[in-house]
Design an enzyme around this catalytic site. Structure first.
Site, PDB file in Angstrom:
ATOM      1  N   ASP A 183       0.763  -1.246   0.000  1.00  0.00           N
ATOM      2  CA  ASP A 183       0.000   0.000   0.000  1.00  0.00           C
ATOM      3  C   ASP A 183       0.790   1.290   0.000  1.00  0.00           C
ATOM      4  O   ASP A 183       0.365   2.275  -0.532  1.00  0.00           O
ATOM      5  CB  ASP A 183      -0.963  -0.011   1.181  1.00  0.00           C
ATOM      6  CG  ASP A 183      -0.375  -0.732   2.363  1.00  0.00           C
ATOM      7  OD1 ASP A 183       0.430  -0.137   3.065  1.00  0.00           O
ATOM      8  OD2 ASP A 183      -0.732  -1.920   2.534  1.00  0.00           O
ATOM      9  N   GLU A 419       8.196  -8.422  10.259  1.00  0.00           N
ATOM     10  CA  GLU A 419       7.347  -8.093   9.113  1.00  0.00           C
ATOM     11  C   GLU A 419       8.200  -7.680   7.904  1.00  0.00           C
ATOM     12  O   GLU A 419       7.919  -8.060   6.773  1.00  0.00           O
ATOM     13  CB  GLU A 419       6.401  -6.963   9.522  1.00  0.00           C
ATOM     14  CG  GLU A 419       5.287  -6.674   8.534  1.00  0.00           C
ATOM     15  CD  GLU A 419       4.383  -5.549   9.025  1.00  0.00           C
ATOM     16  OE1 GLU A 419       4.661  -4.964  10.102  1.00  0.00           O
ATOM     17  OE2 GLU A 419       3.404  -5.241   8.318  1.00  0.00           O
TER      18      GLU A 419
HETATM   19  C1  2M8 Z   1      -0.541  -4.271   5.431  1.00  0.00           C
HETATM   20  O1  2M8 Z   1      -1.745  -3.611   5.110  1.00  0.00           O
HETATM   21  C2  2M8 Z   1      -2.655  -3.190   6.128  1.00  0.00           C
HETATM   22  C3  2M8 Z   1      -3.906  -2.672   5.398  1.00  0.00           C
HETATM   23  O2  2M8 Z   1      -4.492  -3.725   4.699  1.00  0.00           O
HETATM   24  C4  2M8 Z   1      -2.123  -2.089   7.019  1.00  0.00           C
HETATM   25  O3  2M8 Z   1      -1.087  -1.485   6.712  1.00  0.00           O
HETATM   26  O4  2M8 Z   1      -2.768  -1.831   8.040  1.00  0.00           O
HETATM   27  C5  2M8 Z   1       0.091  -4.726   4.105  1.00  0.00           C
HETATM   28  O5  2M8 Z   1       1.415  -5.127   4.280  1.00  0.00           O
HETATM   29  C6  2M8 Z   1      -0.731  -5.841   3.483  1.00  0.00           C
HETATM   30  O6  2M8 Z   1      -0.100  -6.376   2.353  1.00  0.00           O
HETATM   31  C7  2M8 Z   1      -0.983  -6.977   4.492  1.00  0.00           C
HETATM   32  O7  2M8 Z   1      -1.900  -7.865   3.930  1.00  0.00           O
HETATM   33  C8  2M8 Z   1      -1.531  -6.438   5.825  1.00  0.00           C
HETATM   34  C9  2M8 Z   1      -1.584  -7.511   6.903  1.00  0.00           C
HETATM   35  O8  2M8 Z   1      -0.352  -8.178   6.996  1.00  0.00           O
HETATM   36  O9  2M8 Z   1      -0.731  -5.360   6.312  1.00  0.00           O
END
Ligand code: 2M8
Length: 451
Positions: A183, A419
């Site tokens: 994102d 992460e």
């Molecule tokens: C991250 O995205 C979420 C929103 O969907 C966030 O930043 O709160 C991204 O790395 C996404 O690819 C991933 O699916 C999610 C959960 O790990 O975190």
């Protein structure tokens, strides 16, 4: 966890690493699905679940199947698979935007009694389901699983085809950077920069991500304002796809989302044969997506793949990790494979041998905007490394693939199942006990043991 460099892991260190990875998945298991990480991401995420199912498929068929089936229980009536399925047991104020913000019940297509987000994520699920079948200890049960999931996967693909291809060119467009999975990538900067937020249109909100992670690593407040504004617009339009396509200020086609879609369409053709259905329509879809990636996302003068802004009708020229994802296509023409490998080996993505470094940074290191700690704007992620590792292997680029494998394992040996990681030195950032980092390490270890 073993502290040695990964290329030197002994068989027993390998086993120790796999045990540590399985323990992360066990700790994050909620009974029907797995959280990406207990603090920062306390719900079920769509493409995370696909990566997790692939990791588990090597040793726990039942949970791998349940992971995907739980996600598809929350599929919308129009076929869309939401990017988050909210866990009702999680107290309000744990994650933003949560169920109160998305208000998925306002959409007529949303499932009754299950709160979800109203946007989607890369459709990796058919490919993941096929992996679960291929690695199954109980093949008849795995076939029954495929029979249950197949119509839902077909509906997911039909949704993308009918509701997300605005110019009918064969590619799915995303309507929010969160749909990309990457994102905060600079790939979306130009499209977001051109977006006006009218005065008073941004609802007031409070971020919780920066309570769990260092704000210096996460997206900026300015980026969050745009993310939140886009969600509020879709919600207020009842998540109606026709309105989204006609009016969304953010409408972008990208190589990663579409390369994953092509991969899954191909997997769906194989699943169709297994469950006794006609594979031809899925094969045709895979071919259509493949051709559209080549026609629309390849930039001949620059010899690169990139994103295409459907609203502004222009290509984005940032070099990000997305540029390498067409390697997932086994039939990618050789000159394009060569161009990708050249960029991957260039100083923009391959640090000098002398420095302690880990492949592959998510953004061009030669760009002034490269930030080695900030979310998707430079750090190394295990999932993008893993996708490239698979792509390089299938194109016979064995030296780079071996380097990537060593770096994936080296990063988690050095810093744990974090992460994401600093490309120089390998320090870990973001969530700890991060599920896809653990799941994909399990895959890397097993795919070589049992090719
Ligand atoms: C991250 O995205 C979420 C929103 O969907 C966030 O930043 O709160 C991204 O790395 C996404 O690819 C991933 O699916 C999610 C959960 O790990 O975190």
């Amino acid at each position: 966890m073993p502290a040695t460099h990964a290329s030197e892991l002994t068989r027993s260190q390998d086993a120790e690493l796999e045990e540590a990875a399985r323990a992360v998945l066990d700790d994050n298991w909620l009974g029907n699905s797995t959280v990406p990480s207990p603090g920062l991401y306390p719900h079920q995420w769509s493409w995370d679940s696909a990566f997790i199912a692939i990791g588990r498929s090597w040793y726990d068929q039942a949970r791998a199947q349940t992971e995907l089936e739980t996600l598809f229980d929350a599929q919308w009536l129009n076929g869309m698979v939401p990017h988050i399925v909210f866990n009702p047991a999680v107290p309000p104020g744990s994650y933003f935007p949560g169920p109160d913000f998305y208000q998925s019940h306002r959409a007529s297509a949303a499932p009754k009694g299950i709160a979800t987000s109203g946007i989607t994520q890369p459709p990796l699920h058919a490919a993941a389901a096929l992996e679960v079948y291929r690695h199954a200890a109980d093949p008849p049960e795995a076939l029954a699983f495929l029979e249950r999931l197949y119509p839902k996967l077909v509906a997911q693909h039909a949704y993308l085809k009918s509701c997300r291809d605005p110019d009918r060119c064969g590619l799915a467009a995303i309507v929010h950077p969160w749909e990309s999975g990457l994102d905060n990538s600079p790939a979306w900067d130009a499209a977001l920069a051109g977006m006006e937020i009218p005065p008073g249109a941004l609802p007031s909100y409070q971020r919780f991500d920066i309570v769990h992670a260092d704000p210096a690593d996460r997206p900026t407040d300015a980026a969050y304002d745009r993310f939140v504004y886009l969600v509020a617009r879709y919600r207020d339009a009842g998540y109606d796809d026709a309105t989204l396509l006609a009016r969304s200020p953010f409408l972008v086609q990208g190589p990663l989302f579409n390369s994953i879609w092509r991969w899954s369409a191909q997997a769906l053709a194989e699943i169709a044969t297994l469950v006794g259905d006609d594979p031809a329509p899925h094969q045709a879809d895979a071919e259509r997506i493949r051709q559209a990636i080549l026609d629309q996302l390849w930039d001949p003068p620059r010899q690169r793949f990139g994103t295409r802004d459907v609203r502004a009708l222009r290509r984005n020229h940032e070099d990000t990790i997305l540029a390498f994802s067409p390697l997932l296509d086994p039939e990618l023409p050789a000159p394009m494979v060569a161009a990708i490998v050249e960029l991957l080996g260039s100083p923009c993505f391959h640090p000098a041998e002398a420095a302690e470094h880990y492949l592959v940074p998510t953004y061009d290191m030669c760009s002034p905007g490269f930030e080695p700690r900030r979310y998707w704007r430079g750090p190394v992620w295990i999932n993008t490394d893993w996708l490239l590792w698979l792509g390089l292997r299938q194109h016979g680029v064995h030296d780079l693939a071996a380097e990537l494998r060593a770096d994936i394992l080296g990063l988690v040996c050095r810093s744990g199942f974090r992460e994401y990681f600093h490309p120089f030195g390998g320090e870990g950032f973001g969530a700890s006990s991060f599920a896809w980092s653990a799941a994909l390490v399990i895959d890397v270890l097993n795919r070589d043991r049992r090719p």
